[in-house]
Every structure is written in C-alpha cells, then in structure tokens.
Design a protein around this motif. Sequence first.
Motif, PDB file in Angstrom:
ATOM      1  N   UNK A 166       0.811  -1.213   0.000  1.00 20.88           N
ATOM      2  CA  UNK A 166       0.000   0.000   0.000  1.00 20.88           C
ATOM      3  C   UNK A 166       0.847   1.268   0.000  1.00 20.88           C
ATOM      4  N   UNK A 167       1.896   1.285   0.828  1.00 20.19           N
ATOM      5  CA  UNK A 167       2.723   2.496   0.930  1.00 20.19           C
ATOM      6  C   UNK A 167       3.329   2.848  -0.407  1.00 20.19           C
ATOM      7  N   UNK A 168       3.868   1.814  -1.076  1.00 26.79           N
ATOM      8  CA  UNK A 168       4.518   2.032  -2.357  1.00 26.79           C
ATOM      9  C   UNK A 168       3.498   2.507  -3.387  1.00 26.79           C
ATOM     10  N   UNK A 169       2.314   1.857  -3.370  1.00 29.06           N
ATOM     11  CA  UNK A 169       1.290   2.227  -4.340  1.00 29.06           C
ATOM     12  C   UNK A 169       0.899   3.685  -4.165  1.00 29.06           C
ATOM     13  N   UNK A 170       0.711   4.074  -2.904  1.00 27.68           N
ATOM     14  CA  UNK A 170       0.318   5.460  -2.652  1.00 27.68           C
ATOM     15  C   UNK A 170       1.400   6.416  -3.105  1.00 27.68           C
ATOM     16  N   UNK A 171       2.684   6.061  -2.812  1.00 32.33           N
ATOM     17  CA  UNK A 171       3.796   6.944  -3.168  1.00 32.33           C
ATOM     18  C   UNK A 171       3.857   7.125  -4.681  1.00 32.33           C
ATOM     19  N   UNK A 172       3.782   6.009  -5.420  1.00 28.38           N
ATOM     20  CA  UNK A 172       3.893   6.087  -6.891  1.00 28.38           C
ATOM     21  C   UNK A 172       2.696   6.865  -7.463  1.00 28.38           C
ATOM     22  N   UNK A 173       1.488   6.550  -6.968  1.00 27.84           N
ATOM     23  CA  UNK A 173       0.307   7.233  -7.505  1.00 27.84           C
ATOM     24  C   UNK A 173       0.387   8.725  -7.263  1.00 27.84           C
ATOM     25  N   UNK A 174       0.749   9.133  -6.033  1.00 23.35           N
ATOM     26  CA  UNK A 174       0.766  10.577  -5.794  1.00 23.35           C
ATOM     27  C   UNK A 174       1.871  11.223  -6.606  1.00 23.35           C
ATOM     28  N   UNK A 175       3.012  10.502  -6.803  1.00 16.50           N
ATOM     29  CA  UNK A 175       4.078  11.045  -7.646  1.00 16.50           C
ATOM     30  C   UNK A 175       3.573  11.331  -9.054  1.00 16.50           C
ATOM     31  N   UNK A 176       2.868  10.357  -9.630  1.00 16.86           N
ATOM     32  CA  UNK A 176       2.367  10.530 -10.998  1.00 16.86           C
ATOM     33  C   UNK A 176       1.349  11.671 -11.059  1.00 16.86           C
ATOM     34  N   UNK A 220      11.172  13.990 -13.429  1.00 17.80           N
ATOM     35  CA  UNK A 220      11.835  13.000 -12.581  1.00 17.80           C
ATOM     36  C   UNK A 220      11.991  13.540 -11.160  1.00 17.80           C
ATOM     37  N   UNK A 221      12.417  14.813 -11.070  1.00 14.65           N
ATOM     38  CA  UNK A 221      12.639  15.403  -9.748  1.00 14.65           C
ATOM     39  C   UNK A 221      11.319  15.496  -8.978  1.00 14.65           C
ATOM     40  N   UNK A 222      10.264  15.994  -9.650  1.00 16.57           N
ATOM     41  CA  UNK A 222       8.962  16.122  -8.969  1.00 16.57           C
ATOM     42  C   UNK A 222       8.489  14.759  -8.488  1.00 16.57           C
ATOM     43  N   UNK A 223       8.591  13.767  -9.395  1.00 14.84           N
ATOM     44  CA  UNK A 223       8.127  12.426  -9.030  1.00 14.84           C
ATOM     45  C   UNK A 223       8.867  11.909  -7.801  1.00 14.84           C
ATOM     46  N   UNK A 224      10.219  12.012  -7.828  1.00 18.94           N
ATOM     47  CA  UNK A 224      10.981  11.448  -6.705  1.00 18.94           C
ATOM     48  C   UNK A 224      10.663  12.187  -5.422  1.00 18.94           C
ATOM     49  N   UNK A 225      10.602  13.526  -5.508  1.00 18.23           N
ATOM     50  CA  UNK A 225      10.326  14.305  -4.292  1.00 18.23           C
ATOM     51  C   UNK A 225       8.980  13.919  -3.689  1.00 18.23           C
ATOM     52  N   UNK A 226       7.946  13.908  -4.550  1.00 15.42           N
ATOM     53  CA  UNK A 226       6.597  13.611  -4.037  1.00 15.42           C
ATOM     54  C   UNK A 226       6.534  12.199  -3.485  1.00 15.42           C
ATOM     55  N   UNK A 227       7.131  11.239  -4.228  1.00 13.95           N
ATOM     56  CA  UNK A 227       7.089   9.854  -3.776  1.00 13.95           C
ATOM     57  C   UNK A 227       7.802   9.718  -2.436  1.00 13.95           C
ATOM     58  N   UNK A 228       8.967  10.370  -2.315  1.00  8.39           N
ATOM     59  CA  UNK A 228       9.723  10.293  -1.061  1.00  8.39           C
ATOM     60  C   UNK A 228       8.911  10.924   0.072  1.00  8.39           C
ATOM     61  N   UNK A 229       8.333  12.094  -0.206  1.00  2.00           N
ATOM     62  CA  UNK A 229       7.543  12.783   0.821  1.00  2.00           C
ATOM     63  C   UNK A 229       6.357  11.921   1.248  1.00  2.00           C
ATOM     64  N   UNK A 230       5.711  11.316   0.247  1.00  2.00           N
ATOM     65  CA  UNK A 230       4.545  10.482   0.542  1.00  2.00           C
ATOM     66  C   UNK A 230       4.941   9.303   1.425  1.00  2.00           C
ATOM     67  N   UNK A 231       6.086   8.661   1.080  1.00  2.00           N
ATOM     68  CA  UNK A 231       6.537   7.523   1.889  1.00  2.00           C
ATOM     69  C   UNK A 231       6.813   7.968   3.320  1.00  2.00           C
ATOM     70  N   UNK A 232       7.565   9.096   3.440  1.00  2.00           N
ATOM     71  CA  UNK A 232       7.901   9.582   4.775  1.00  2.00           C
ATOM     72  C   UNK A 232       6.642   9.914   5.574  1.00  2.00           C
TER      73      UNK A 232
END
Lengths: 587, 265, 237
Positions: A166-176, A220-232
């Motif tokens: 779930x965590x990963x799914x949420x991170x990837x989805x919010x990144x996209x 790429x930068x936006x995706x990584x930042x958002x995904x990282x923030x979402x995971x944290x």
Amino acid sequence: MTAKVQTGQLSSFSNKTLAFDWKGLLRIGLIGGLMAVLVSIIGMVETFHGRDIVGGVITMGQTVLAGAIFVSSSIAASRNSSHSRLSQILGAVVSGLLATATLGILIWFSQLVNLRPIFVNISPSLIRILTFEKDLPGQLVPALGLLLAYGFVIGLFAGLLYVAPTKMRKAVTSGIIWVLVIGLLGELLRTLIVGKPIEESVSWILGTRNQKGVSVIGAAVIFSLVAAFSTLSQMFGGRLGSQVQARKAALPVNAQRGLNATLLLVIFLILWQLPQLFGIYLSDVANTVGLYILMGLGLNIVVGYAGLLDLGYVAFFALGAYTMAVATSTAVGAGRGLILFSLGLTFWEALPIAVGVACLAGIILGIPVLKMRGDYLAIVTLGFGEIIRILAFSDFLKPYIGGAQGIVKIAPIMVAGQNLTRPTELFHVVLIICAIVAFIAWRLRDSRVGRAWKAIREDEDVASAMGINLVTSKLLAFASGAAFSGFAGAIFATKLSSIIPGSFGLLVSINILALIIVGGMGSLPGVLVGALALVALPELLREFSEFRLLVFGAVLVGMMIYKPEGLLPEETRKLELHEPEPGELQP
Amino acid sequence: MAAILTAKGVTKRFGGLLAVNKLDLEIEENSISSVIGPNGAGKTTFFNCVTGFYNPEEGRIIFNGHEIQGLSPDRVTRLGAARTYQNIRLFANMTAIENVLVGEHSLLKNNFLDAVIRTPRFNREEKSAVEEARRLLRFVGLRGIGDHLARNLPYGAQRRLEIARALASKPKLLLLDEPTAGMNPQETNELTRFIRDLRDQLQITILLIEHHMRVVMDISEQITVLDYGSKIAEGSASDIQNNPAVIEAYLGRGAATGLKTTKVH
Amino acid sequence: MAMLDVKDIHTYYGNIHALKGISLEVNEGEIVTLIGANGAGKTTTLRAISGLLKPREGSIKLNGEDLATYHAHELAFKGIAMVPEGRGVFSQLSVDENLQMGAYSRNDSAGINKDKERVFKLFPRLKERHKQPAGTLSGGEQQMLATGRALMAHPKLMLMDEPSMGLAPILVEGIFEIIKEINKEGTTILLVEQNALMALSIAHRGYVLQTGQIVLSDTAENLANNEMVQKSYLGVE
C-alpha cells in the motif's frame, strides 16, 4: 456426495494457481478499449495532444489514452482479488492488451474504409498519434505491434501497482498525479514567474520559455520528491499528525479557538496578497471562482443543509445582477441598447436592494413549493429558472431591462473615491464578501436553525413532529440561499459593467450543483474545493472547454461510484467529549 | 384524576377503508395505558391522528384542554405530546446528540441572527441544551455514544435514542409505538422497567402500542383493544386476558393461557 | 458437506468492526437459528450471506461454490431468499404484485399459484387487501407481506430476519408453524429471531453471537437448557 467433495477440492486447488474470470476480463478489457476509441473519435486525444505534460515526451492526449487503458487494467486486477497475485497481474496485462487491440482494430479499419464522413475527427494526424508517428499504411504491422506492446506495458504497470504494498502504491500514484498536475499547469506557472528573479532558478524544472509542461528532468525530480515525501509522511506523518492533534486538544477551549482564528487570519492575509502574484488574467479567473463559491455557499444551504433540490438557482443570480444593472446603469434613453429608466444609484446603494430582491424572490418561489419534495421540487425550480431567463430575453420587458442586448454602463464599485475596475482590485471585494458569507454559513450550521434544516433533510415528517415549523424553516433556507446568490449576481454585473441574458442559462445552475456534489454535500470546505476543480481548472485549461460537459459527466459518474460523499465530506461535530470504543456500548 | 387525552368519535378513512371508526378513548393523567389489537386494526393510525400526522374526518381530540385534531405536528408537539415510531425514524446522518438537540427544538429560542452573531443568549442556551442532551443520553443508558451517527448505532440503542429524542421536548404525554419490537426478552424486561421509571420519575403520561403481551399486561393500568378500527374491549389486564372476543381476534388460545402461567418479576 | 459454509468473515461499518470472524455451517434440510443481543451481528451476518454486504475477509460458500463474485440479484437465482427485517416491501406495488415479484426467479405458474394460496391462508389479512398498494398497509401487515414474498421464491435456502417482529400474538405461533412446514417441504432455513424460545423450539441447531463473534454453538435442545442462554436470551430470571 463424493462428487461434490471432489469439485470442492478442485475449486480450492485452482484458487491457489491461475484462475481467471474470463468473461469478466473480456468485458473490462473491451470497455477499456471502447473508452480509448471513444476519446479518440470525439477528438479529445488530438485536441489534448497540443498540450505537453512532459515537454516533447508526453502530451495530455497520450495521458488520456493511457489513462483509459490503465483504469480498465486496474479494475481487471481488482476483479481477481480473491485469486493469486500472479493472476491479478496477468489479468491486468490481458485487459491492457485487449484494450489496445480494440484501438488497433480502429486504426486498421481506418486504413480500409474512409471513416471521416461519419467520424470527422478520425484524421490522419489522430492516426499518427495513435501509431506513434509511424507512416501508414506501409508500417501498419510494426505500428500495431508497438500499440500492443504499449497496452502490455500499461497493463503490467497497473497490475504491479495493484499488488504492490500500500505504501509504495500510494507513493507512486501521488508522484504521478503531481507530475500530471504540475505538467498541466506548467504554462500557467511560467506566466507567474516570467521576468522575476526566480525564473532562472526553476527553469530546469519548467523548461525554457517556449517549452510547455515540465522538462524531463523536472518530471523525474517532482516524481521522486513527491514519492519520497509520501513515503515519509505515511511512515511518520500519522504519528506526527496525531501528536499535533493531541497537543491541540490538550489546550483549553479558548486557546484552541484562538489558534484556529489565527490560522484563518494568516490564510486570509496570504489570499489578500495574491493579486500581486496573479496578474490581471489569473485575478479575473479567481474572481469568477469567488462568485461561484458565493453561489455554492448559498445553494449548499438550500440543497446541502435543508435537502431541497433547487435546479433554478441561477434565477436569483440573474435577479441580483439585473437589479444592480437597472439601479445603477447610466445608459438611459429611448434608443437601441438603452433602457427607459434607471435609479442612478451607486454600487453600495444598490447592493442591499439587489440582495433584498433576490431574497424576496426566494421567499416567493418558496411559498408554492413548500409541500413539494424531491423530483417535483426539482422540476418546478427548473421551470422558475427558465422563466426568469426568458423574461430577461423578452421584447416585452425590453424597454426596462434591455432584452437580448442586455444592459450596459453598470456602475463600478467605488471605495474611498476610487473606482475598482481592474480584476486585481475587485479581487479584494470578492474575497471579503466570500469570507463574510462563509462565516455566516458556518455559524448557521451548528445552531438551532442549522439543526432544523438538517432534520428536514433527513425526515420532514419527523422534523415537524419535533416542533420544527416547516414553513418558516424552509422559507428561511430559500431566502438565505437566494440572498447569497443575489450578492454574487450584483458583483457579477459590476465586474463586467454590462450584462446579457445569455449569461444566466441553466448550465450555471447545473455547474453550481455539480460543484457542491463534487465537493461534498453540506460541507463548507467542499464548496471551495468543488469551485476550484469545476470552475478554475476548466478556465485555466482551455483545451478542456470543448469537452467540459463530457468531463463533468464522467467526473460526476465516477464520484457517485467511488466517492459519493464528495471530496471533502461534511464533518460531524464532536459534542460528547469522551468517546469510548463501540464495544463499551451498553445494550 | 383528570383525563389528559380524550378522543370522542374519532374517524379516519383512507378511500373506502375505515381505518379508525368512531373511537372514544380517555387517558388519565400520569397513567400508563396501552392500545393493542391485530395488525392493521388502526392503532398507529390513531397515534397519527393524535400527533397531527393525519387529520381525522370526524370527531374531536382534546389534549390537556386544547382541541388538537387537525393541528400540524409541530403545534401538537409544542402543546406537550411526543412520540416514537414503529419503524425507527431517527435523523440517520446526524449524531446521536444532534438528534436529541433537535428534540429540544421547541424549547429553544435562539434565531438566525443569534446564531450568526453568537449573542450571550445563544451561547448560554446552546451550552445548557448540550448539557441537557448529554443528561438525557445518560438517562436512557446511552452514555458515551453521543458522537456516533444515528445510523451506525445498533438496533436497541436506536430505540432508546428515539425515546431520548422524544423526552427532549419535555412532553406531558409520551406515545410509544411498539417500543420493544425486535428486542430479546432480557432487553424487553429492561425496557419495561425503564418505561415504568419514566412515569414515576418524570411524572409523564404514557400511551403505548405493543404486541409483547407480557409487557402490556405487566405495566398497563388501562388497556384498549381495537379491531378493524373499532374498540372491542377496554379495561384492566385481567379483564382483557379473559375477554373471549379479545382471545378470538388477537391473543389466540396459546398466548392467553401462557399469560396466566408466566409472570415477569 | 454443509450446504452453506461461512468461514471466518469480517465486515466493517465505517471504522466499526462489526463481524470479527464468524464461521458457521448450515446443512441441507436444517433449521439453524442465530441468537444474541441487539448489535451482536446477527442481521449483519444475514446481509453478508445474501450478498447485500461484501465481507472484507473470509469466504461464504453455497454447496462448495464461492459466492464472492455474485451480486445479490444473482443469488436469488441460486436459490437464496431473504426476509428482510422490518419494511422492505415495494410500496407502490399492490400486495399481489409484491408476491409476484417474490416469484421472479420461477416460471412454474401452477406452483406459484399454490404458494400464493398458502401465503393467503397463513395471512388472511393479505388476502383481504390483495389489491391495495403495499405502502398503505400497517407495519405488521408489511412484515407479513415481506415473509410471504420470500415464501413465493420457493428457495433452497431461506434467510429470515425477525419474522415474528410486530405481529399480533395470535399470528406469532402461526408463523413458526409455517416455518416448520416449509422446512419439511425441503427448504433449509437460517433464522434470526428475538423470540429465542420459539426459535429454539423449532430449530435443529443454534449459534449464540456476542459482539460480532460466535461464543457458543450446539443443538437447539442443549441451548434451550443452557443456563447462560436462559439467563441472557430467554428472559428466565
């Protein structure tokens, strides 16, 4: 008996390996494919192709196509929820392949027969988009192969995403989602920073001036930042949030109120400064959003609180605008485009009259419909809205309200001897009025009056048996809803300095109702979010305007299925401080 | 003791159907009375006539010195009658405490302007209204669930909440329509005791429709039996139990003999 | 093998964990009753079996076939019928039409007419009012109609939620008689009933539910003699 046992074992055995609901899978894949075909042949893909999301790589058109396939693949994966992960992934892939295959049939067919006489949008350039710029008919086979591969990749991605933690799914989805949003609004963000010192430092994200969307690196930068923030935030955010909540709850009631008030004040001050950043165009959009928020707050009282479905709400907006126009216009005379008389008042003198007229109209409409419920009420109010619009168009009233040509030269708002004509100046007036109206709506909600409205919404007969006077309560709801709308109408008239009857069509009523439903019935923040989503977005993304109703319809259907309570549903107020687990319930 | 509710020749028709037929009824103040009868005998219809949901074609209903036939439900409530419903009718998407607060509606005075300005009157009134609602929830045994939405409560709690909401208007007469429907014997016993406590502690008159004969016989001082809209019997528990017409139309042989042998408490 | 096999189902209403792992079996030809206090999860269990509510975990099998992928309306064709608690009749349709709707999944008109006569024999009140819209019936009459409609489906498995609720005493005995009768004719019955004494007197087996869990299961006779059951659910003091 033995035979039964065997089938039982067989089915439990097959559950653990690959099991497909082939019929369901075929259906979902085909629906996904038909969605993709539909968005193509109505011209959506081609129109949206003009807007880059990631500069030179991904356009909005491709995103819509991929979205249709992705959604059907995700549904296919979820349909196999009782089966193994592998069959979920495979289900998604099969669905993706089916969807692109359907699209492939369209392409192949367009090469055999000239479809354009029927579907005018199936142009060579559309086919080029669908086949990844291959030359047809020569490269038909590689093009179709590429298309299927595309479906395979999207299906695989949807399947993997479905089975991911779930965590990963949420991170990837919010990144996209964030990449999509920033990409879509890239042009807008660029206009905000043009010529400002910040432009240089963010150009690597937004790309150069003549690029659209974000750059590849930016994405790429936006995706990584958002995904990282979402995971944290998923790992620590919940705890932090509840700590902050607990801290706040531990404060005395007065201090909590102070904190909330300070927070609201800060938000208000930030909003107050926005026009400096926004410039003329964006401020104008913001003003339109503000007017819709005003009307949304009013209709929210009628529909959201009291549950009275009003489809002719635009009538009160029109009455507010026309009253303002007739009271202040200086275009008096007996010729074309002139009206016979005007009161010659200033904006501030005319405002209470406009609100009062709308309010009175609310009561007058309210009296005959007191006994009506649900669909009957909706039909009558719909008729009322149309009557007002037709009267505004009529030749009969032309000498007084201008007929089809409307009324010009409406007085501007004057504050401290200065006329507020520019959108950047008007913004402040709209902001203050929105704040006042939101404040009133909020205070009414948790009062005897607000509770009476909600009780009527839930069960009219029982509400009456609780001592609630249905006549006064309903009329009060109609009157206050109408007054808010009259307010909005008056500002609308002065904002444009001229009005025409065409601005007061049924679509306005539907827009307001839709924004309440999307935001969440009865919810105040919901009105704000609904207005941003349904008014601001279509204004900013001009490509949408052609497909506005289609997108509205799709969004509403989707909302009703997946989130019927709206984006920000009405919150229930906690009045009993100690709340034990339901297990502690006494029988 | 004086009668708090008097019905004289009340008749209610639906098309050709005579739902309530020339009904005469007298309820004494501070008593517990029951209306029983077969399904479709017109019991709930009579309740609806008393509480203003229906306007009877003929007859008079006098409540606490006022003629109330034909008044709207909110007027009847203001005169001091409150009721519950056979099929629970709570405000489903409001919290339990909000439901009780709506019940207090007729006692509160604050208006539109008070609410927007939050006048001292508003603050004072709201504060005591919320306190009263909490007290009522405790009284009916629902402490601690005030902030749950009514629709999420279990069945028994919903029945109790309906009673709390009815009590919130401080009624002189409380009409309970099948209060123990869907409750098991233990819960039924508790509720029976609770209804008696209500009368004793709050000094209100209670009129109930009920099919649980043990409850009816146990707590009613007066029982009225309806069939096809007309009164077929009236009297004390023992009168009714032995009335052949009532046994024939309503109790059945088994229940009638069962009642004589089992007695709660 | 059991006809109905419910394994470890969990359901939620919002955040409230309503069923916390219910497992039960109903064999062909049985009457099985669920007893428990209000809020214990009896109705929720019936709703889950009839497909009106999808459990988040666990499985429900009818004759070995998983019911998870079926919609509620498809279950009617699988032979499951539900008597909903309280109302739930088509209020704009007449009594006759409501009964016809119950037989929606059947096409043997002779059998349908026979069953209709039986419903009218059981509830003469419905026969008197057979042309009246169901919404104008009294509460108790609507309850009769809901039961009658489920009988019309001639189901293999009937889920009954409080069939005696709101009925006059003279009818309560009658309804338990008819449940016994249709069971003898081959319908398996899962019965939820507050009148636990009556329910246990006609059932073969029973389960006791407490706050979403099964705490006891035994034959009906043993349950009726169990001290805890007597005290909590039969009203013996």
